[in-house]
Design a protein around this motif. Structure first.
Motif, PDB file in Angstrom:
ATOM      1  N   ALA A  92      18.489 -29.981  15.592  1.00  0.00           N
ATOM      2  CA  ALA A  92      19.714 -30.278  14.848  1.00  0.00           C
ATOM      3  C   ALA A  92      19.412 -30.217  13.365  1.00  0.00           C
ATOM      4  N   GLN A  93      20.383 -29.763  12.588  1.00  0.00           N
ATOM      5  CA  GLN A  93      20.198 -29.698  11.135  1.00  0.00           C
ATOM      6  C   GLN A  93      21.554 -29.771  10.460  1.00  0.00           C
ATOM      7  N   PHE A  94      21.672 -30.614   9.427  1.00  0.00           N
ATOM      8  CA  PHE A  94      22.939 -30.768   8.712  1.00  0.00           C
ATOM      9  C   PHE A  94      22.650 -31.382   7.347  1.00  0.00           C
ATOM     10  N   SER A  95      23.565 -31.168   6.408  1.00  0.00           N
ATOM     11  CA  SER A  95      23.424 -31.722   5.056  1.00  0.00           C
ATOM     12  C   SER A  95      23.848 -33.181   5.047  1.00  0.00           C
ATOM     13  N   GLN A  96      23.198 -33.953   4.185  1.00  0.00           N
ATOM     14  CA  GLN A  96      23.478 -35.383   4.126  1.00  0.00           C
ATOM     15  C   GLN A  96      23.242 -35.889   2.713  1.00  0.00           C
ATOM     16  N   GLN A  97      24.144 -36.738   2.233  1.00  0.00           N
ATOM     17  CA  GLN A  97      23.939 -37.416   0.961  1.00  0.00           C
ATOM     18  C   GLN A  97      23.459 -38.842   1.235  1.00  0.00           C
ATOM     19  N   PHE A  98      22.583 -39.329   0.375  1.00  0.00           N
ATOM     20  CA  PHE A  98      22.088 -40.691   0.531  1.00  0.00           C
ATOM     21  C   PHE A  98      21.852 -41.282  -0.852  1.00  0.00           C
ATOM     22  N   ASN A  99      21.880 -42.600  -0.896  1.00  0.00           N
ATOM     23  CA  ASN A  99      21.683 -43.310  -2.159  1.00  0.00           C
ATOM     24  C   ASN A  99      20.268 -43.845  -2.210  1.00  0.00           C
ATOM     25  N   PHE A 100      19.601 -43.545  -3.314  1.00  0.00           N
ATOM     26  CA  PHE A 100      18.236 -44.053  -3.498  1.00  0.00           C
ATOM     27  C   PHE A 100      18.007 -44.298  -4.983  1.00  0.00           C
ATOM     28  N   GLY A 101      17.531 -45.464  -5.294  1.00  0.00           N
ATOM     29  CA  GLY A 101      17.258 -45.795  -6.689  1.00  0.00           C
ATOM     30  C   GLY A 101      18.495 -45.820  -7.554  1.00  0.00           C
ATOM     31  N   GLY A 102      19.646 -46.129  -6.939  1.00  0.00           N
ATOM     32  CA  GLY A 102      20.881 -46.220  -7.713  1.00  0.00           C
ATOM     33  C   GLY A 102      21.570 -44.900  -7.968  1.00  0.00           C
ATOM     34  N   SER A 103      21.082 -43.810  -7.404  1.00  0.00           N
ATOM     35  CA  SER A 103      21.718 -42.509  -7.599  1.00  0.00           C
ATOM     36  C   SER A 103      21.875 -41.798  -6.255  1.00  0.00           C
ATOM     37  N   TRP A 104      22.899 -40.954  -6.175  1.00  0.00           N
ATOM     38  CA  TRP A 104      23.157 -40.201  -4.949  1.00  0.00           C
ATOM     39  C   TRP A 104      22.338 -38.918  -4.952  1.00  0.00           C
ATOM     40  N   ARG A 105      21.725 -38.653  -3.826  1.00  0.00           N
ATOM     41  CA  ARG A 105      20.914 -37.458  -3.684  1.00  0.00           C
ATOM     42  C   ARG A 105      21.367 -36.700  -2.440  1.00  0.00           C
ATOM     43  N   ARG A 106      21.005 -35.424  -2.402  1.00  0.00           N
ATOM     44  CA  ARG A 106      21.421 -34.569  -1.296  1.00  0.00           C
ATOM     45  C   ARG A 106      20.179 -33.989  -0.616  1.00  0.00           C
ATOM     46  N   ALA A 107      20.207 -33.984   0.689  1.00  0.00           N
ATOM     47  CA  ALA A 107      19.104 -33.425   1.460  1.00  0.00           C
ATOM     48  C   ALA A 107      19.666 -32.818   2.740  1.00  0.00           C
ATOM     49  N   THR A 108      18.828 -32.076   3.429  1.00  0.00           N
ATOM     50  CA  THR A 108      19.194 -31.509   4.724  1.00  0.00           C
ATOM     51  C   THR A 108      18.374 -32.202   5.799  1.00  0.00           C
ATOM     52  N   VAL A 109      19.067 -32.933   6.658  1.00  0.00           N
ATOM     53  CA  VAL A 109      18.406 -33.669   7.734  1.00  0.00           C
ATOM     54  C   VAL A 109      18.126 -32.715   8.884  1.00  0.00           C
ATOM     55  N   THR A 110      16.896 -32.686   9.341  1.00  0.00           N
ATOM     56  CA  THR A 110      16.473 -31.830  10.448  1.00  0.00           C
ATOM     57  C   THR A 110      15.934 -32.706  11.574  1.00  0.00           C
ATOM     58  N   GLY A 111      16.523 -32.553  12.754  1.00  0.00           N
ATOM     59  CA  GLY A 111      16.099 -33.334  13.901  1.00  0.00           C
ATOM     60  C   GLY A 111      14.950 -32.676  14.630  1.00  0.00           C
ATOM     61  N   VAL A 112      13.858 -33.416  14.804  1.00  0.00           N
ATOM     62  CA  VAL A 112      12.679 -32.936  15.519  1.00  0.00           C
ATOM     63  C   VAL A 112      12.623 -33.655  16.869  1.00  0.00           C
ATOM     64  N   ASP A 113      12.430 -32.907  17.932  1.00  0.00           N
ATOM     65  CA  ASP A 113      12.509 -33.470  19.278  1.00  0.00           C
ATOM     66  C   ASP A 113      11.244 -34.246  19.633  1.00  0.00           C
ATOM     67  N   VAL A 114      11.116 -35.448  19.044  1.00  0.00           N
ATOM     68  CA  VAL A 114       9.993 -36.343  19.344  1.00  0.00           C
ATOM     69  C   VAL A 114      10.234 -36.960  20.735  1.00  0.00           C
ATOM     70  N   PRO A 115       9.236 -37.082  21.622  1.00  0.00           N
ATOM     71  CA  PRO A 115       7.798 -36.803  21.436  1.00  0.00           C
ATOM     72  C   PRO A 115       7.372 -35.386  21.811  1.00  0.00           C
ATOM     73  N   ARG A 116       8.318 -34.557  22.279  1.00  0.00           N
ATOM     74  CA  ARG A 116       7.919 -33.184  22.614  1.00  0.00           C
ATOM     75  C   ARG A 116       7.393 -32.448  21.392  1.00  0.00           C
ATOM     76  N   ASP A 117       7.966 -32.764  20.246  1.00  0.00           N
ATOM     77  CA  ASP A 117       7.573 -32.110  18.992  1.00  0.00           C
ATOM     78  C   ASP A 117       7.465 -33.196  17.937  1.00  0.00           C
ATOM     79  N   ASP A 118       6.259 -33.454  17.454  1.00  0.00           N
ATOM     80  CA  ASP A 118       6.068 -34.500  16.444  1.00  0.00           C
ATOM     81  C   ASP A 118       6.031 -33.933  15.026  1.00  0.00           C
ATOM     82  N   GLY A 119       6.327 -32.653  14.885  1.00  0.00           N
ATOM     83  CA  GLY A 119       6.384 -32.060  13.552  1.00  0.00           C
ATOM     84  C   GLY A 119       5.052 -31.620  13.002  1.00  0.00           C
ATOM     85  N   ARG A 120       4.066 -31.396  13.878  1.00  0.00           N
ATOM     86  CA  ARG A 120       2.747 -30.993  13.378  1.00  0.00           C
ATOM     87  C   ARG A 120       2.740 -29.578  12.812  1.00  0.00           C
ATOM     88  N   TRP A 121       3.827 -28.844  12.980  1.00  0.00           N
ATOM     89  CA  TRP A 121       3.936 -27.522  12.358  1.00  0.00           C
ATOM     90  C   TRP A 121       4.342 -27.631  10.891  1.00  0.00           C
TER      91      TRP A 121
END
Length: 387
Positions: A92-121
């Motif tokens: 899964a992958q989608f854009s997401q805004q989040f607040n950190f340090g008092g400011s809004w930031r934008r990132a793309t959230v990517t779902g990794v199928d843990v425990p089948r895939d722990d992101g070692r790539w």
């Protein structure tokens, strides 16, 4: 005696300024081609590194990158039963805004199928990979997050346990990797206003919870990634799954082709057009400079001809000066690129083949500029030295 070098040293300030002018034009060409290369690399990062042979996406869709896609939450179990399939993972992958340090930031959230895939790539720079715990995330350094930071996504608090570098999407947004179940929860979370609008649209239906989806589907899984057995025939596996009728199965090569020739096609044309325009401007500028330098030397050229100098002496004088301008401009452009491009917000990737092609284009530009000056010098008569 090298007449071109003597004439160049006679007016060094003009030569240096001319070389810098050409250098900035060439640097713009290098920057635009490098920017395109960087965008392509960023767009293909996940496709190239996630190690999948097949992508099972929503039927009649070209997802999950070129077009939106959503498959059933249990699609991975269906795919697992197909002969020839060695391993499956949800994605899964989608854009997401989040607040950190008092400011809004934008990132793309990517779902990794843990425990089948722990992101070692992932190219981990700090911290560790995802474990089996919920509410953990690995973030790219471009998001401004650090190991140990805590951010709120969909009203849940996530701990940053690892950092990557240069893991961004095609828009330049940094990637945040979370477990696939966490990604589904984040994607399903709705604001109070969305809940209110959904209730108004469904007047008379039961109230929906904050975790319900405004999309007419229960799953936020964009695709199922498949690794095949070494002995399996990809065509047979694809045909078996596509008979279900509700999915589309694409190879990694098809995903790459969709990204390059569909999503990034217009960008490629725009960069090519602007690069061509800059090369034309460079040709005009260098031609005007060489032509002006030739006009200033008409008396000396006439004197050379009166002394019996052959035509190739004049041709060498003008041609070598144009070559000096091009060579100095190219070297300065490379040096400036190394200094300036790392400061850009987007990655600029320069490869030797691109630099070689730009050098060839600049050589042709300088040859055309030299021809303009030579054409004018060839019309000078030895008798003009007396005028």
């Amino acid at each position: 005696m090298n007449l071109a070098l003597k004439d160049t040293l006679h007016a060094p300030t003009r030569f240096v300024l001319t070389a810098f002018g050409v250098a900035f034009l060439v640097m713009a060409v290098i920057g635009m081609t490098g920017l395109y290369r960087g965008i392509v690399e960023d767009a293909l990062l996940i496709i190239e590194r996630i190690d999948a042979d097949l992508w099972v996406v929503q039927g009649e869709r070209a997802g999950p990158f070129a077009e939106g896609s959503a498959v059933a939450a249990d699609m991975d179990r269906r795919v697992e039963g197909v002969p020839g399939v060695a391993d499956v993972r949800r994605f899964a992958q989608f854009s997401q805004q989040f607040n950190f340090g008092g400011s809004w930031r934008r990132a793309t959230v990517t779902g990794v199928d843990v425990p089948r895939d722990d992101g070692r790539w992932l190219p981990l720079a700090e911290g560790r990979w995802l474990g089996g715990s919920r509410y953990e995330a690995v973030a790219d350094a471009s998001t401004g997050l650090r190991v140990g930071d805590r951010i709120e996504l969909a009203r849940d608090t996530y701990s940053i346990v690892g950092l990557t570098r240069q893991m961004v999407d095609s828009a330049g947004d940094g990637l945040i990797f979370v477990g696939i179940n966490d990604a589904s929860v984040i994607a399903r979370r709705r604001t109070s206003e969305e809940i209110h609008l959904a209730r108004a649209a469904r007047s008379g239906t039961p109230a929906v919870s904050a975790d319900a989806s405004s999309v007419a589907q229960e799953s936020k899984i964009a695709a199922v990634l498949v690794r095949l057995d070494p002995t399996a025939e990809a065509a047979q596996v694809i045909a078996a799954m596509q008979r279900w009728g509700d999915v589309r199965v694409m190879t990694t090569g098809e995903q790459r082709d969709l990204m390059l020739n569909a999503r990034l096609w217009k960008l490629r044309l725009q960069i090519l057009a602007f690069t061509g325009m800059i090369l034309v401007i460079t040709a005009i500028v260098v031609s005007l400079i060489v032509y002006t330098m030739t006009l200033e030397k008409l008396h000396e050229i006439a004197l050379l001809k009166l002394m019996g100098a052959r035509e190739r002496v004049v041709v060498g004088l003008i041609g070598q000066q144009a070559a000096y301008i091009g060579a100095a401009g190219y070297v300065l452009a490379i040096a400036l690129s190394w200094l300036i491009f790392p400061l850009f917000p987007r990655r600029v990737v320069t490869i030797p083949s691109d630099l070689a092609q730009i050098a060839l284009a600049l050589a042709l530009v300088c040859a055309a500029a030299a021809w303009v000056g030579i054409a004018r010098a060839s019309r000078v008569s030895a008798r003009e030295v007396l005028s």
